[in-house]
Enzyme design. Structure first.
Site, PDB file in Angstrom:
ATOM      1  N   GLU A 164      -6.923   4.507   7.912  1.00 15.92           N
ATOM      2  CA  GLU A 164      -6.704   6.001   7.460  1.00 15.92           C
ATOM      3  C   GLU A 164      -7.864   6.559   6.902  1.00 15.92           C
ATOM      4  O   GLU A 164      -8.498   7.738   7.242  1.00 15.92           O
ATOM      5  CB  GLU A 164      -5.024   6.189   6.760  1.00 15.92           C
ATOM      6  CG  GLU A 164      -4.288   6.039   7.392  1.00 15.92           C
ATOM      7  CD  GLU A 164      -3.032   5.341   6.650  1.00 15.92           C
ATOM      8  OE1 GLU A 164      -2.943   5.467   5.436  1.00 15.92           O
ATOM      9  OE2 GLU A 164      -2.016   4.942   7.276  1.00 15.92           O
ATOM     10  N   HIS A 206      -9.611   0.986   4.911  1.00 12.81           N
ATOM     11  CA  HIS A 206      -8.193   1.207   5.627  1.00 12.81           C
ATOM     12  C   HIS A 206      -8.317   2.335   6.564  1.00 12.81           C
ATOM     13  O   HIS A 206      -9.215   3.124   6.523  1.00 12.81           O
ATOM     14  CB  HIS A 206      -7.082   1.898   4.715  1.00 12.81           C
ATOM     15  CG  HIS A 206      -5.636   1.844   5.206  1.00 12.81           C
ATOM     16  ND1 HIS A 206      -5.556   2.701   5.896  1.00 12.81           N
ATOM     17  CD2 HIS A 206      -4.853   1.007   5.133  1.00 12.81           C
ATOM     18  CE1 HIS A 206      -4.056   2.323   6.323  1.00 12.81           C
ATOM     19  NE2 HIS A 206      -3.726   1.372   5.915  1.00 12.81           N
ATOM     20  N   ASN A 212       0.970  -1.241   0.017  1.00 10.82           N
ATOM     21  CA  ASN A 212       0.048   0.034  -0.003  1.00 10.82           C
ATOM     22  C   ASN A 212       0.922   1.182  -0.098  1.00 10.82           C
ATOM     23  O   ASN A 212       1.530   1.419   0.700  1.00 10.82           O
ATOM     24  CB  ASN A 212      -0.832   0.080   1.130  1.00 10.82           C
ATOM     25  CG  ASN A 212      -1.920   1.142   1.494  1.00 10.82           C
ATOM     26  OD1 ASN A 212      -1.844   1.969   0.251  1.00 10.82           O
ATOM     27  ND2 ASN A 212      -2.313   1.249   2.565  1.00 10.82           N
ATOM     28  N   GLY A 267       3.013  -1.355   4.219  1.00 12.38           N
ATOM     29  CA  GLY A 267       2.951  -0.031   3.731  1.00 12.38           C
ATOM     30  C   GLY A 267       4.382   0.658   3.545  1.00 12.38           C
ATOM     31  O   GLY A 267       4.768   0.430   2.629  1.00 12.38           O
ATOM     32  N   GLY A 268       4.660   1.380   4.734  1.00 11.95           N
ATOM     33  CA  GLY A 268       6.190   1.821   4.558  1.00 11.95           C
ATOM     34  C   GLY A 268       7.305   0.948   3.789  1.00 11.95           C
ATOM     35  O   GLY A 268       7.930   1.521   2.791  1.00 11.95           O
ATOM     36  N   GLY A 286       2.511   2.157  10.449  1.00 13.48           N
ATOM     37  CA  GLY A 286       3.311   3.219  10.627  1.00 13.48           C
ATOM     38  C   GLY A 286       4.204   3.687  11.599  1.00 13.48           C
ATOM     39  O   GLY A 286       4.792   4.809  11.855  1.00 13.48           O
ATOM     40  N   LYS A 290       0.013   4.433  -0.455  1.00 11.77           N
ATOM     41  CA  LYS A 290      -0.612   5.512   0.316  1.00 11.77           C
ATOM     42  C   LYS A 290      -0.404   6.503  -0.605  1.00 11.77           C
ATOM     43  O   LYS A 290      -0.327   6.371  -1.973  1.00 11.77           O
ATOM     44  CB  LYS A 290      -0.191   5.751   1.678  1.00 11.77           C
ATOM     45  CG  LYS A 290      -0.134   4.322   2.577  1.00 11.77           C
ATOM     46  CD  LYS A 290      -0.143   4.461   4.121  1.00 11.77           C
ATOM     47  CE  LYS A 290      -0.084   3.050   4.737  1.00 11.77           C
ATOM     48  NZ  LYS A 290      -0.020   3.278   6.173  1.00 11.77           N
ATOM     49  N   GLU A 333      -5.217  -5.211  10.657  1.00 13.28           N
ATOM     50  CA  GLU A 333      -4.215  -4.126  10.879  1.00 13.28           C
ATOM     51  C   GLU A 333      -4.476  -3.336  12.197  1.00 13.28           C
ATOM     52  O   GLU A 333      -5.422  -2.535  12.271  1.00 13.28           O
ATOM     53  CB  GLU A 333      -4.436  -3.202   9.716  1.00 13.28           C
ATOM     54  CG  GLU A 333      -4.160  -3.734   8.499  1.00 13.28           C
ATOM     55  CD  GLU A 333      -3.416  -2.685   7.397  1.00 13.28           C
ATOM     56  OE1 GLU A 333      -2.298  -3.079   6.994  1.00 13.28           O
ATOM     57  OE2 GLU A 333      -4.122  -1.793   7.294  1.00 13.28           O
ATOM     58  N   SER A 350       3.268  -2.316  10.250  1.00 16.97           N
ATOM     59  CA  SER A 350       4.907  -2.234  10.648  1.00 16.97           C
ATOM     60  C   SER A 350       5.560  -3.489  10.115  1.00 16.97           C
ATOM     61  O   SER A 350       6.340  -3.974  10.839  1.00 16.97           O
ATOM     62  CB  SER A 350       5.298  -1.701  11.868  1.00 16.97           C
ATOM     63  OG  SER A 350       4.592  -0.441  12.250  1.00 16.97           O
TER      64      SER A 350
HETATM   65  P1  PGA Z   1       2.933   0.079   7.596  1.00 19.34           P
HETATM   66  O1  PGA Z   1       1.433   0.245   7.108  1.00 19.34           O
HETATM   67  O2  PGA Z   1       3.240  -0.992   6.991  1.00 19.34           O
HETATM   68  O3  PGA Z   1       3.491   1.354   7.180  1.00 19.34           O
HETATM   69  O4  PGA Z   1       2.561   0.062   9.117  1.00 19.34           O
HETATM   70  C1  PGA Z   1       0.541  -0.880   6.704  1.00 19.34           C
HETATM   71  C2  PGA Z   1      -0.886  -0.181   6.357  1.00 19.34           C
HETATM   72  O5  PGA Z   1      -1.305   0.962   6.342  1.00 19.34           O
HETATM   73  O6  PGA Z   1      -1.527  -0.938   5.574  1.00 19.34           O
END
Ligand code: PGA
Length: 258
Positions: free
Chosen positions: A99, A97, A11, A236-237, A175, A13, A169, A215
């Site tokens: 967010e 998600h 992802n 994500g990251g 994050g 983002k 999640e 993470s």
């Molecule tokens: P992250 O994000 O791996 O940066 O923690 C995961 C996500 O938001 O799907």
């Protein structure tokens, strides 16, 4: 036993310009070639879907959108319809998600409409569910997850759910660099599957893929995926860094390849 094909989804983002996105996908094409026992997915920003759809080469490497509206077309300024996504070879959509739930105030009712729209057009949803830190501390994790599952999946015909992908999640793990403990992720994933088996039937429950997200990195992916109950990861990251993401894919292909 039903074998579930593992999924590793990146992802991105609201990150990457077109040049960065293009170079990441070009490099990932090579990775996809040698790791075809898992489903490899990236979810770039909407505006990159069209150019990236032209350069993705391998069959096991697919595009996802990060969101979608539930109507086909009309006066919905700023929204993107399922029909537009299909045009760009987008086969998956991240729905709900945290967010979007927290910053854009998406409700379970909206998420339910989006899921129905996905199934109408054979787009595969990656439904995100998870609890906040406070909810975990108050030992309300399962209550929250169950509520999300009930509301988000309401009135969706059982046979459609086979295709569904769920990503557990925990919001506090996203994050932050602090992933959930493996045993906690396993315990929630097990409970989700048990819920699906009971509410629908075991054929559905054993087919739905349940990922972990929050993470995930090259350092912890192996620990998560060693567990049969975790069918992959939403990343994500780490999905923005080629070395990290390709390592995650290689490990997953090794551990989960049928
Ligand atoms: P992250 O994000 O791996 O940066 O923690 C995961 C996500 O938001 O799907």
């Amino acid at each position: 036993m039903i074998m579930r094909k593992a999924v590793i989804a990146g992802n991105w983002k609201m990150n990457t310009n077109l040049k960065e996105a293009t170079s990441l996908v070009q490099n990932l094409n090579e990775v996809a070639k040698n790791n075809n026992r898992i489903n490899m997915i990236v979810a770039p920003p909407f505006v990159h879907l069209e150019p990236l759809s032209k350069i993705i080469k391998e069959n096991n490497f697919k595009l996802a959108a990060q969101n979608m509206f539930w109507e086909d077309k009309g006066a919905f300024t700023g929204e993107i319809s399922p029909l537009m996504l299909i045009e760009y070879k987008c086969e998956y959509v991240i729905i709900g998600h945290s967010e979007r739930r927290q910053i854009l105030l998406e409700t379970d009712e909206m998420i339910n409409k989006k899921l129905k729209a996905c199934f109408k057009y054979n787009l595969i949803p990656i439904l995100c569910i998870g609890e906040t830190l406070q909810q975990r501390q108050e030992e309300k994790t399962w209550q929250i997850i169950k509520h999300q599952l009930e509301k988000d999946l309401a009135d969706i015909p059982t046979e459609k759910l086979k295709e569904l992908i769920i990503a557990y999640e925990p919001i506090w793990a996203i994050g932050t660099g602090i992933a959930a403990k493996v045993e906690d992720a396993v315990s929630v994933n097990d409970k989700i599957r048990e819920y699906l088996n009971n509410k629908y039937n075991s054929e559905i429950g054993e087919k739905i893929r349940i990922l972990y997200g929050g993470s995930v990195s090259s350092k912890n992916i192996e620990e998560f995926l060693k567990n049969e109950t975790i069918d992959g990861a939403l990343v994500g990251g780490a999905s923005l860094k080629f070395d990290e993401f390709s390592y995650i894919i290689q490990i997953s292909n090794k551990l989960k390849g049928e």
